[in-house]
Write a protein that holds these residues in place. Structure first.
Motif, PDB file in Angstrom:
ATOM      1  N   ASN A  59       0.894  -1.190   0.127  1.00 48.73           N
ATOM      2  CA  ASN A  59       0.003   0.045   0.345  1.00 48.73           C
ATOM      3  C   ASN A  59       0.561   1.200   0.063  1.00 48.73           C
ATOM      4  N   TYR A  60       0.150   2.223  -0.856  1.00 43.82           N
ATOM      5  CA  TYR A  60       0.781   3.276  -0.087  1.00 43.82           C
ATOM      6  C   TYR A  60       0.550   4.598  -0.296  1.00 43.82           C
ATOM      7  N   ALA A  61       1.123   5.712   0.389  1.00 41.54           N
ATOM      8  CA  ALA A  61      -0.002   6.315  -0.205  1.00 41.54           C
ATOM      9  C   ALA A  61       0.138   7.596  -1.502  1.00 41.54           C
ATOM     10  N   ASP A  62      -0.931   8.287  -1.286  1.00 43.93           N
ATOM     11  CA  ASP A  62      -1.236   8.907  -2.697  1.00 43.93           C
ATOM     12  C   ASP A  62      -0.485  10.173  -2.791  1.00 43.93           C
ATOM     13  N   SER A  63       0.822  10.353  -1.783  1.00 46.83           N
ATOM     14  CA  SER A  63       1.607  11.565  -3.055  1.00 46.83           C
ATOM     15  C   SER A  63       2.873  10.729  -3.316  1.00 46.83           C
ATOM     16  N   VAL A  64       2.805   9.329  -3.177  1.00 44.12           N
ATOM     17  CA  VAL A  64       4.223   8.575  -4.031  1.00 44.12           C
ATOM     18  C   VAL A  64       4.103   7.231  -4.841  1.00 44.12           C
ATOM     19  N   LYS A  65       2.615   6.894  -4.436  1.00 45.31           N
ATOM     20  CA  LYS A  65       2.508   5.933  -5.868  1.00 45.31           C
ATOM     21  C   LYS A  65       2.517   6.743  -7.412  1.00 45.31           C
ATOM     22  N   GLY A  66       3.410   5.765  -8.004  1.00 49.58           N
ATOM     23  CA  GLY A  66       3.588   6.009  -8.817  1.00 49.58           C
ATOM     24  C   GLY A  66       5.538   5.999  -8.940  1.00 49.58           C
ATOM     25  N   ARG A  67       5.670   6.602  -8.068  1.00 49.90           N
ATOM     26  CA  ARG A  67       6.963   6.948  -7.869  1.00 49.90           C
ATOM     27  C   ARG A  67       7.950   5.780  -6.750  1.00 49.90           C
ATOM     28  N   PHE A  68       7.307   5.579  -5.608  1.00 49.67           N
ATOM     29  CA  PHE A  68       8.074   4.938  -5.350  1.00 49.67           C
ATOM     30  C   PHE A  68       7.588   3.071  -4.479  1.00 49.67           C
ATOM     31  N   THR A  69       8.256   2.548  -4.979  1.00 47.68           N
ATOM     32  CA  THR A  69       8.487   1.031  -4.557  1.00 47.68           C
ATOM     33  C   THR A  69       8.805   0.641  -3.527  1.00 47.68           C
ATOM     34  N   ILE A  70       7.777  -0.546  -2.132  1.00 46.90           N
ATOM     35  CA  ILE A  70       7.975  -0.894  -0.981  1.00 46.90           C
ATOM     36  C   ILE A  70       8.953  -2.158  -2.003  1.00 46.90           C
ATOM     37  N   SER A  71       9.603  -3.054  -1.436  1.00 43.56           N
ATOM     38  CA  SER A  71      10.350  -4.475  -1.545  1.00 43.56           C
ATOM     39  C   SER A  71      11.040  -5.036  -0.286  1.00 43.56           C
ATOM     40  N   ARG A  72      10.484  -6.180   0.165  1.00 43.04           N
ATOM     41  CA  ARG A  72      11.637  -6.627   0.756  1.00 43.04           C
ATOM     42  C   ARG A  72      11.910  -7.995   0.477  1.00 43.04           C
ATOM     43  N   ASP A  73      13.069  -8.071   1.438  1.00 39.30           N
ATOM     44  CA  ASP A  73      13.780  -9.760   1.151  1.00 39.30           C
ATOM     45  C   ASP A  73      14.041 -10.056   2.693  1.00 39.30           C
ATOM     46  N   ASN A  74      13.316 -11.087   2.203  1.00 39.46           N
ATOM     47  CA  ASN A  74      13.023 -12.198   3.910  1.00 39.46           C
ATOM     48  C   ASN A  74      14.128 -13.167   4.254  1.00 39.46           C
ATOM     49  N   ALA A  75      15.168 -13.219   3.524  1.00 40.64           N
ATOM     50  CA  ALA A  75      16.222 -14.108   3.243  1.00 40.64           C
ATOM     51  C   ALA A  75      17.461 -13.085   3.885  1.00 40.64           C
ATOM     52  N   ARG A  76      17.227 -12.082   3.536  1.00 40.69           N
ATOM     53  CA  ARG A  76      18.676 -11.066   3.848  1.00 40.69           C
ATOM     54  C   ARG A  76      17.649 -10.484   5.166  1.00 40.69           C
ATOM     55  N   ASN A  77      16.945  -9.983   5.646  1.00 42.53           N
ATOM     56  CA  ASN A  77      15.911  -9.690   6.573  1.00 42.53           C
ATOM     57  C   ASN A  77      16.171  -7.971   6.279  1.00 42.53           C
ATOM     58  N   THR A  78      15.424  -7.844   5.254  1.00 41.65           N
ATOM     59  CA  THR A  78      15.797  -6.522   4.215  1.00 41.65           C
ATOM     60  C   THR A  78      14.413  -5.397   4.136  1.00 41.65           C
ATOM     61  N   THR A  79      14.101  -4.271   4.326  1.00 38.93           N
ATOM     62  CA  THR A  79      12.838  -3.864   3.985  1.00 38.93           C
ATOM     63  C   THR A  79      13.788  -2.597   2.305  1.00 38.93           C
ATOM     64  N   TYR A  80      13.465  -2.511   1.477  1.00 40.57           N
ATOM     65  CA  TYR A  80      13.795  -1.717   0.303  1.00 40.57           C
ATOM     66  C   TYR A  80      12.629  -0.124   0.124  1.00 40.57           C
ATOM     67  N   LEU A  81      13.049   0.687   0.001  1.00 42.72           N
ATOM     68  CA  LEU A  81      12.149   1.549  -0.687  1.00 42.72           C
ATOM     69  C   LEU A  81      12.723   2.370  -1.142  1.00 42.72           C
ATOM     70  N   GLN A  82      12.556   1.846  -2.831  1.00 43.15           N
ATOM     71  CA  GLN A  82      12.675   2.435  -3.918  1.00 43.15           C
ATOM     72  C   GLN A  82      12.378   4.296  -4.377  1.00 43.15           C
ATOM     73  N   MET A  83      12.889   5.386  -4.263  1.00 45.75           N
ATOM     74  CA  MET A  83      12.325   6.595  -4.906  1.00 45.75           C
ATOM     75  C   MET A  83      13.145   7.088  -5.805  1.00 45.75           C
ATOM     76  N   ASN A  84      11.809   7.173  -7.022  1.00 44.65           N
ATOM     77  CA  ASN A  84      12.105   7.651  -8.040  1.00 44.65           C
ATOM     78  C   ASN A  84      11.611   9.444  -8.452  1.00 44.65           C
ATOM     79  N   SER A  85      12.183   9.571  -9.357  1.00 42.81           N
ATOM     80  CA  SER A  85      11.271  11.229  -9.320  1.00 42.81           C
ATOM     81  C   SER A  85      11.243  12.050  -7.801  1.00 42.81           C
ATOM     82  N   LEU A  86      12.139  11.687  -7.814  1.00 42.22           N
ATOM     83  CA  LEU A  86      12.226  13.283  -6.550  1.00 42.22           C
ATOM     84  C   LEU A  86      11.470  14.540  -6.316  1.00 42.22           C
TER      85      LEU A  86
END
Length: 123
Positions: A59-86
């Motif tokens: 889920n995303y806030a309307d203000s970041v939809k289409g620009r930000f992408t959240i993902s996770r890698d459970n094997a690495r215990n890591t969550t990411y937030l890719q932020m484009n068009s800042l």
């Protein structure tokens, strides 16, 4: 108990990109819903994005939809937030958070928090 450490913040010009990472300690990372929030000076902490424990729902806030992408890698215990068009209005301290529950939009529903990482976007 989960400990969270964010990294990847910095200064970037408008239109640029950054990728934030949130490393979690503990062997039970995969059962937590993970969220990203941000707080600008003088403003309340606001929801940015969240991802379910399996990664199958986001889920995303309307203000970041289409620009930000959240993902996770459970094997690495890591969550990411890719932020484009800042944009300049994305400037804030970004926090990752964890909850045993479902995806929540309120920061009050998240039990564990990182220390935050500063993102500054210049126009």
């Amino acid at each position: 108990q989960v400990q969270l450490v964010e990294s990847g913040g910095g200064s970037v010009q408008a239109g640029g990109s950054l990728r934030l990472s949130c490393a979690a300690s503990g062997r039970t990372f995969s059962i937590y819903t993970m969220g990203w929030f941000r707080q600008a000076p003088g403003k309340e902490r606001e929801f940015v994005a969240a991802i379910s424990w399996s990664g199958g729902r986001t889920n995303y806030a309307d203000s970041v939809k289409g620009r930000f992408t959240i993902s996770r890698d459970n094997a690495r215990n890591t969550t990411y937030l890719q932020m484009n068009s800042l944009k300049a209005e994305d400037t804030a301290v970004y926090y990752c958070a964890a909850t045993r529950g479902t995806i929540y939009y309120s920061h009050m529903n998240y039990e564990y928090w990182g220390q935050g990482t500063q993102v500054t976007v210049s126009s």
